[in-house]
Motif scaffolding. Structure first.
Motif, short mmCIF file in Angstrom:
data_model
loop_
_atom_site.label_atom_id
_atom_site.label_comp_id
_atom_site.label_asym_id
_atom_site.label_seq_id
_atom_site.Cartn_x
_atom_site.Cartn_y
_atom_site.Cartn_z
N VAL A 119 0.83 -1.21 0.00
CA VAL A 119 0.00 0.00 0.00
C VAL A 119 0.86 1.26 0.00
O VAL A 119 0.47 2.29 -0.55
CB VAL A 119 -0.97 -0.01 1.20
CG1 VAL A 119 -1.83 1.24 1.21
CG2 VAL A 119 -1.86 -1.25 1.15
N VAL A 120 2.06 1.19 0.59
CA VAL A 120 2.93 2.37 0.64
C VAL A 120 4.06 2.28 -0.39
O VAL A 120 4.12 3.07 -1.33
CB VAL A 120 3.53 2.55 2.06
CG1 VAL A 120 4.53 3.71 2.06
CG2 VAL A 120 2.43 2.81 3.07
N ILE A 121 4.96 1.29 -0.24
CA ILE A 121 6.18 1.27 -1.05
C ILE A 121 5.88 0.97 -2.52
O ILE A 121 6.38 1.65 -3.43
CB ILE A 121 7.18 0.25 -0.47
CG1 ILE A 121 7.67 0.73 0.90
CG2 ILE A 121 8.37 0.06 -1.42
CD1 ILE A 121 8.65 -0.20 1.58
N CYS A 122 5.07 -0.06 -2.79
CA CYS A 122 4.75 -0.38 -4.19
C CYS A 122 3.97 0.75 -4.86
O CYS A 122 4.18 1.06 -6.04
CB CYS A 122 3.96 -1.68 -4.27
SG CYS A 122 4.95 -3.16 -4.02
N ALA A 123 3.06 1.38 -4.11
CA ALA A 123 2.28 2.48 -4.68
C ALA A 123 3.18 3.66 -5.02
O ALA A 123 3.04 4.28 -6.08
CB ALA A 123 1.19 2.90 -3.69
N LEU A 124 4.12 3.98 -4.13
CA LEU A 124 5.05 5.08 -4.40
C LEU A 124 5.92 4.77 -5.62
O LEU A 124 6.15 5.64 -6.47
CB LEU A 124 5.94 5.32 -3.18
CG LEU A 124 5.33 6.14 -2.04
CD1 LEU A 124 6.28 6.16 -0.85
CD2 LEU A 124 5.02 7.56 -2.50
N THR A 125 6.41 3.52 -5.70
CA THR A 125 7.23 3.13 -6.84
C THR A 125 6.45 3.28 -8.14
O THR A 125 6.95 3.81 -9.14
CB THR A 125 7.71 1.68 -6.69
OG1 THR A 125 8.45 1.55 -5.48
CG2 THR A 125 8.60 1.28 -7.85
N GLY A 126 5.21 2.80 -8.15
CA GLY A 126 4.38 2.89 -9.35
C GLY A 126 4.13 4.33 -9.76
O GLY A 126 4.20 4.67 -10.96
N LEU A 127 3.86 5.19 -8.79
CA LEU A 127 3.60 6.59 -9.09
C LEU A 127 4.86 7.28 -9.61
O LEU A 127 4.80 8.12 -10.53
CB LEU A 127 3.08 7.31 -7.84
CG LEU A 127 2.46 8.69 -8.03
CD1 LEU A 127 1.32 8.63 -9.05
CD2 LEU A 127 1.97 9.24 -6.70
N VAL A 128 6.02 6.93 -9.06
CA VAL A 128 7.29 7.48 -9.54
C VAL A 128 7.52 7.09 -11.00
O VAL A 128 7.89 7.93 -11.84
CB VAL A 128 8.47 6.99 -8.66
CG1 VAL A 128 9.80 7.19 -9.37
CG2 VAL A 128 8.47 7.72 -7.33
N ILE A 129 7.29 5.82 -11.32
CA ILE A 129 7.54 5.34 -12.68
C ILE A 129 6.58 5.97 -13.68
O ILE A 129 7.00 6.47 -14.74
CB ILE A 129 7.43 3.80 -12.72
CG1 ILE A 129 8.61 3.18 -11.97
CG2 ILE A 129 7.40 3.30 -14.16
CD1 ILE A 129 8.51 1.69 -11.78
#
Length: 449
Positions: free
Chosen positions: A308-318
């Protein structure tokens, strides 16, 4: 070897196809509804994770157990895996990945509860648990418990060891031109120094490493999003809209359908947070906790941080980086990740390098414990010494060899781990509800077992 690799590639595709995705996501949703949305108690779970239950039985603190589980869970899949989902399924895959993690909190809660409920105490005071004990003691399925332990032991040498060591060696060679042999020796020595000290040593290192690496990675992602400021909101809208519309995403992305976005987003989310795989409960069973529900809540918070936090941030960055830099092209998730992060001056490349190195190293530590506990269940504690030696050697071997076949074998083992674990969750869901009613719904979290 080519024929064997092709066999495992086809088997992996079969095991991780729609039937497995439906089983896993279906279990997530079923447990969420039957347990009355345990996600509502996330703040309580986070508070419990940083508190110490000193008078309770256990070998490591609740936070130590959570940190060790997160060490094994937060790996290269959180960075490259999310990018792979975006590359294959379009930006909408990020939303499906996030939703999978949100519902997966319930499954991770249930796994942690059963781990404490059916754990056993050895003569020397150690607490052992996990899906194999729930299958044997809760359902009487000894044969299935043995299968789970076998699959776990094999998987620990794959996704938890050699592929992570290879990722570290490859990254250090490409970035700093360091010989993989040297990298392999260094990693093997460092891992050996930690794992030879047992679960308490692993928990201490993970307790120090996990918050450090996660904090800096999250801060780095926030900085990148700030630098991509004007593209963050369009990226967020694109993620949400393309998750439910069959139209091409545009903006440098390949066209994708709703089915592809859902398939790859769900699959990567499940693979990343390991909810339902049955690995995290192995360390949760050793936690100092006065009742099963307290540790269940702590365990559930791990999926929140991971997906919910790390994967979501990574996806938004990409996604925001691709919109900000239309010249980005990609062939796979790894390429997309590298190109997206490299577009950010100064912080991009070092952040990606730091994240991959620390995430991969921590995964090796966490999975060593999982494999060791599986071997102890199968053959007794005496055999764990041999396992540790083989595990350390495998770290070095993984650093210098081609691992295409190991990736496919590891994917197969992870799927085969999930099947008996999910069956235990479904067939013991009545016990899970009973314990939840006893301690959580009646507000008795401070009550002893």
């Amino acid at each position: 070897m080519e024929n064997l690799n092709e066999f495992f590639t086809e088997l992996s595709g079969l095991l991780w196809g729609w039937p497995m995705i439906i089983l896993l996501l279906g279990t997530h949703i079923f447990l969420t509804i039957r347990l009355r949305f345990p996600q509502r108690h996330l703040w309580t779970a986070i508070k419990l994770s940083v508190s110490r239950d000193k008078d309770a039985a256990g070998n490591v603190s609740q936070f130590g157990a959570l940190a060790t589980a997160l060490a094994a869970t937060i790996g290269t899949g959180n960075i490259v895996g999310v990018a792979t989902a975006v590359a294959l399924g379009g930006p909408g895959a990020v939303l499906w990945c996030w939703l999978t993690g949100l519902f997966g909190i319930s499954t991770k809660y249930a796994e942690g509860l059963l781990a404490v409920k059916y754990r056993v105490k050895t003569k020397d005071g150690r607490l052992l648990g996990g899906p194999m004990y729930a299958l044997e003691r809760g359902l009487g399925w000894k044969w299935m418990a043995v299968l789970f332990a076998v699959f776990t032991a094999i998987a620990s040498f794959g996704i938890g060891n050699t592929v992570q060591a290879n990722a570290i060696a490859t990254l250090t060679f490409e970035t700093y031109q360091i010989d993989p042999i040297i990298t392999g020796l260094v990693i093997a020595v460092l891992i050996g120094l930690v794992v030879l000290g047992g679960i308490k040593s692993i928990a201490r290192v993970c307790t120090a490493l996990v918050p450090f690496m996660a904090f800096f990675y999250v801060i780095g992602c926030i900085v990148i999003l700030f630098m991509n400021g004007q593209f963050v909101w369009p990226a967020l809208k694109l993620i949400c809209v393309s998750a439910f519309t069959p139209e091409a995403a545009g903006g440098g992305f390949v066209g994708s359908t709703v089915m592809l976005a859902a398939r790859y987003g769900i699959a990567r989310g499940l693979f990343s947070n390991e909810s339902g795989m049955g690995s995290a409960p192995i360390v949760a069973s050793a936690a100092q906790t006065r009742n099963p529900v307290r540790q269940a809540l702590v365990s559930s918070s791990g999926t929140f941080w991971d997906t919910v936090v790390i994967c979501a941030l990574t996806g938004l960055v990409i996604v925001s980086s691709v919109l900000a830099y239309p010249d980005i092209t990609y062939e796979n998730g790894a390429t997309l990740t590298k190109m997206a992060f490299s577009k950010i001056p100064y912080i991009g490349a070092p952040l990606l390098t730091f994240g991959l190195l620390t995430f991969a190293f921590s995964t090796i530590l966490g999975w060593e414990l999982y494999g060791e506990r599986a071997v102890e269940y199968l053959k007794g504690r005496r055999w764990t010494v041999y396992y540790r030696v083989l595990y350390i050697v495998a770290v070095f071997v993984g650093s210098i060899m081609n691992l295409s076949i190991v990736w496919n074998l590891a994917d197969c083992m992870n799927a085969l781990m999930a099947i008996p674990n999910l069956l235990s969750l479904l067939f013991l869901s009545g016990i899970i509800v009973h314990e939840t009613r006893k301690y959580l719904w009646r507000d008795r979290l401070d009550r002893d077992m």
